[in-house]
Design an enzyme around this catalytic site. Structure first.
Site, PDB file in Angstrom:
ATOM      1  N   HIS A  41       0.868  -1.176   0.071  1.00 34.05           N
ATOM      2  CA  HIS A  41       0.091   0.028  -0.023  1.00 34.05           C
ATOM      3  C   HIS A  41       0.917   1.319   0.109  1.00 34.05           C
ATOM      4  O   HIS A  41       1.875   1.460   0.859  1.00 34.05           O
ATOM      5  CB  HIS A  41      -0.807  -0.030   1.157  1.00 34.05           C
ATOM      6  CG  HIS A  41      -2.018   0.969   1.202  1.00 34.05           C
ATOM      7  ND1 HIS A  41      -3.060   0.873   0.567  1.00 34.05           N
ATOM      8  CD2 HIS A  41      -2.120   2.388   1.360  1.00 34.05           C
ATOM      9  CE1 HIS A  41      -4.072   1.807   0.599  1.00 34.05           C
ATOM     10  NE2 HIS A  41      -3.457   2.559   1.262  1.00 34.05           N
ATOM     11  N   ASP A  43       0.623   5.393   0.124  1.00 34.37           N
ATOM     12  CA  ASP A  43      -0.011   6.347   0.549  1.00 34.37           C
ATOM     13  C   ASP A  43       0.638   7.685   0.004  1.00 34.37           C
ATOM     14  O   ASP A  43       1.726   8.141   0.318  1.00 34.37           O
ATOM     15  CB  ASP A  43      -0.081   6.700   2.007  1.00 34.37           C
ATOM     16  CG  ASP A  43      -0.813   5.534   2.822  1.00 34.37           C
ATOM     17  OD1 ASP A  43      -2.102   5.395   2.364  1.00 34.37           O
ATOM     18  OD2 ASP A  43      -0.287   4.854   3.641  1.00 34.37           O
ATOM     19  N   MET A  45       0.267  11.767  -0.619  1.00 36.36           N
ATOM     20  CA  MET A  45      -0.278  12.873   0.006  1.00 36.36           C
ATOM     21  C   MET A  45       0.303  14.025  -0.571  1.00 36.36           C
ATOM     22  O   MET A  45       1.499  14.296  -0.827  1.00 36.36           O
ATOM     23  CB  MET A  45      -0.137  12.836   1.475  1.00 36.36           C
ATOM     24  CG  MET A  45      -0.779  11.510   2.202  1.00 36.36           C
ATOM     25  SD  MET A  45      -0.658  11.671   3.972  1.00 36.36           S
ATOM     26  CE  MET A  45      -0.676   9.888   4.256  1.00 36.36           C
ATOM     27  N   MET A  76      -4.200  10.457  -1.987  1.00 32.90           N
ATOM     28  CA  MET A  76      -5.077  11.319  -1.141  1.00 32.90           C
ATOM     29  C   MET A  76      -4.386  12.742  -1.752  1.00 32.90           C
ATOM     30  O   MET A  76      -3.737  13.662  -0.974  1.00 32.90           O
ATOM     31  CB  MET A  76      -4.790  11.209   0.284  1.00 32.90           C
ATOM     32  CG  MET A  76      -5.084  10.067   0.798  1.00 32.90           C
ATOM     33  SD  MET A  76      -4.458   9.367   2.504  1.00 32.90           S
ATOM     34  CE  MET A  76      -2.977   8.516   1.824  1.00 32.90           C
ATOM     35  N   GLY A 153      -4.181  11.122   6.372  1.00 36.41           N
ATOM     36  CA  GLY A 153      -3.013  12.120   6.535  1.00 36.41           C
ATOM     37  C   GLY A 153      -2.025  11.704   7.178  1.00 36.41           C
ATOM     38  O   GLY A 153      -0.977  12.302   6.947  1.00 36.41           O
ATOM     39  N   PHE A 154      -2.292  10.700   8.257  1.00 36.93           N
ATOM     40  CA  PHE A 154      -1.093  10.621   9.271  1.00 36.93           C
ATOM     41  C   PHE A 154      -1.560   9.058   9.595  1.00 36.93           C
ATOM     42  O   PHE A 154      -2.601   8.550   9.633  1.00 36.93           O
ATOM     43  CB  PHE A 154      -1.216  11.416  10.413  1.00 36.93           C
ATOM     44  CG  PHE A 154      -0.774  12.890  10.175  1.00 36.93           C
ATOM     45  CD1 PHE A 154       0.571  13.105  10.246  1.00 36.93           C
ATOM     46  CD2 PHE A 154      -1.846  13.892  10.060  1.00 36.93           C
ATOM     47  CE1 PHE A 154       0.890  14.557   9.671  1.00 36.93           C
ATOM     48  CE2 PHE A 154      -1.432  15.161   9.460  1.00 36.93           C
ATOM     49  CZ  PHE A 154      -0.148  15.415   9.445  1.00 36.93           C
ATOM     50  N   GLY A 155      -0.217   8.185   9.901  1.00 42.46           N
ATOM     51  CA  GLY A 155      -0.477   6.985  10.307  1.00 42.46           C
ATOM     52  C   GLY A 155      -0.369   6.868  11.975  1.00 42.46           C
ATOM     53  O   GLY A 155      -0.221   8.106  12.576  1.00 42.46           O
ATOM     54  N   GLY A 156      -0.767   5.736  12.445  1.00 43.09           N
ATOM     55  CA  GLY A 156      -1.036   5.717  13.821  1.00 43.09           C
ATOM     56  C   GLY A 156      -1.985   6.271  14.449  1.00 43.09           C
ATOM     57  O   GLY A 156      -2.124   6.240  15.732  1.00 43.09           O
ATOM     58  N   ASP A 183      -8.645   0.911   5.896  1.00 42.15           N
ATOM     59  CA  ASP A 183      -7.482   1.705   6.243  1.00 42.15           C
ATOM     60  C   ASP A 183      -7.600   2.449   7.378  1.00 42.15           C
ATOM     61  O   ASP A 183      -8.530   3.496   7.621  1.00 42.15           O
ATOM     62  CB  ASP A 183      -6.751   2.428   5.081  1.00 42.15           C
ATOM     63  CG  ASP A 183      -5.452   2.747   5.170  1.00 42.15           C
ATOM     64  OD1 ASP A 183      -4.947   2.866   6.213  1.00 42.15           O
ATOM     65  OD2 ASP A 183      -4.897   3.802   4.373  1.00 42.15           O
ATOM     66  N   GLY A 184      -6.786   2.308   8.455  1.00 37.76           N
ATOM     67  CA  GLY A 184      -6.804   3.065   9.751  1.00 37.76           C
ATOM     68  C   GLY A 184      -7.072   2.300  10.943  1.00 37.76           C
ATOM     69  O   GLY A 184      -8.118   2.036  11.101  1.00 37.76           O
ATOM     70  N   GLY A 185      -6.007   2.365  11.716  1.00 43.69           N
ATOM     71  CA  GLY A 185      -5.981   1.658  13.121  1.00 43.69           C
ATOM     72  C   GLY A 185      -6.129   0.342  12.861  1.00 43.69           C
ATOM     73  O   GLY A 185      -6.746  -0.169  13.943  1.00 43.69           O
ATOM     74  N   GLY A 205      -0.080  -0.390   8.671  1.00 50.07           N
ATOM     75  CA  GLY A 205       1.294   0.496   8.549  1.00 50.07           C
ATOM     76  C   GLY A 205       2.115  -0.058   9.904  1.00 50.07           C
ATOM     77  O   GLY A 205       2.720  -0.736  10.069  1.00 50.07           O
TER      78      GLY A 205
END
Length: 222
Positions: A41, A43, A45, A76, A153-156, A183-185, A205
């Site tokens: 994947h 990303d 941005m 994105m 916009g941001f990982g984690g 995708d996300g968390g 990620g």
């Protein structure tokens, strides 16, 4: 070198290189491949559509030379129609753009057609505040829907449970071949939630790349 798309019964694991060690990116991709990853994947941005700037076309091109895994490119960015050709020619196998980046339905259809015309799989993504019903009319024309369970916009970031409820809503209106990606968390707990609701692909990620054992991390998502 390019990845071959297959519709898989098992969940597709697509590690996000956003959390990888960029000083050793080729090795990081090889490591997750050997650990059982299906896709990679990417990303992208632009600092406008989302408040961060990441990698672009040259990195995709380099990754294409470095791996035969599916390159799962998530745009994105504003005005995605201006960049579809470049990312397709760089070697992306799946190109996902944001519904919110298009000002109207005609623009959404134009971007989908562009992706398809380059022989790539087309994905459409929605942010947490976008309702699933807003993309129902496009489901027959795309190969993948990416449901964001964090603000892009941001990982984690922490998983937003209410966003996962869009998965069965989309599945109800879609062909069985449509891949619903989340995708996300994503971790070993939230992966179970998403799979139980009908997700067929998980993007992770930090959960993978911050784990000392990539194989163990990936297996825990299956």
């Amino acid at each position: 070198m390019c990845g071959k798309i297959r519709y898989m019964e098992k969940v597709i694991i697509s590690p996000s290189i956003l959390s990888a060690d960029f000083s050793n990116l080729k090795s990081e991709v090889e490591a997750v491949k050997n650990a059982g990853a299906d896709w990679i994947h990417i990303d992208v941005m632009d600092g406008h559509f989302v408040p961060n700037i990441t990698i672009g076309i040259p990195v995709v091109k380099s990754l294409r030379r470095a791996t035969d895994l599916i390159l799962d490119t998530h745009l994105m960015i504003e005005n995605p129609e201006k960049y579809i050709e470049s990312f397709a020619m760089a070697g992306s196998d799946v190109i996902t753009f944001h519904y919110e980046a298009c000002e109207n339905a005609d623009k959404v259809k134009e971007v989908i057609s562009q992706i398809k015309n380059f022989g790539k799989r087309a994905g459409i993504s929605i942010k947490p505040k976008t309702e699933a019903k807003e993309i129902f009319e496009y489901l027959p024309f795309v190969d993948l829907v990416l449901v964001m369970t964090v603000e892009p916009g941001f990982g984690g970031q922490e998983f937003m449970h209410e966003c996962a409820l869009k998965i069965p809503q989309i599945r109800e209106h879609a062909d069985n071949k449509l891949i619903i990606q989340v995708d996300g968390g994503i971790n070993n707990i939230t992966a179970k939630i998403c799979k139980s609701l009908g997700a067929k692909s998980l993007v992770a990620g930090s959960f993978i790349y911050k784990n000392n054992d990539y194989k163990k991390a990936i297996e825990s998502l299956l």
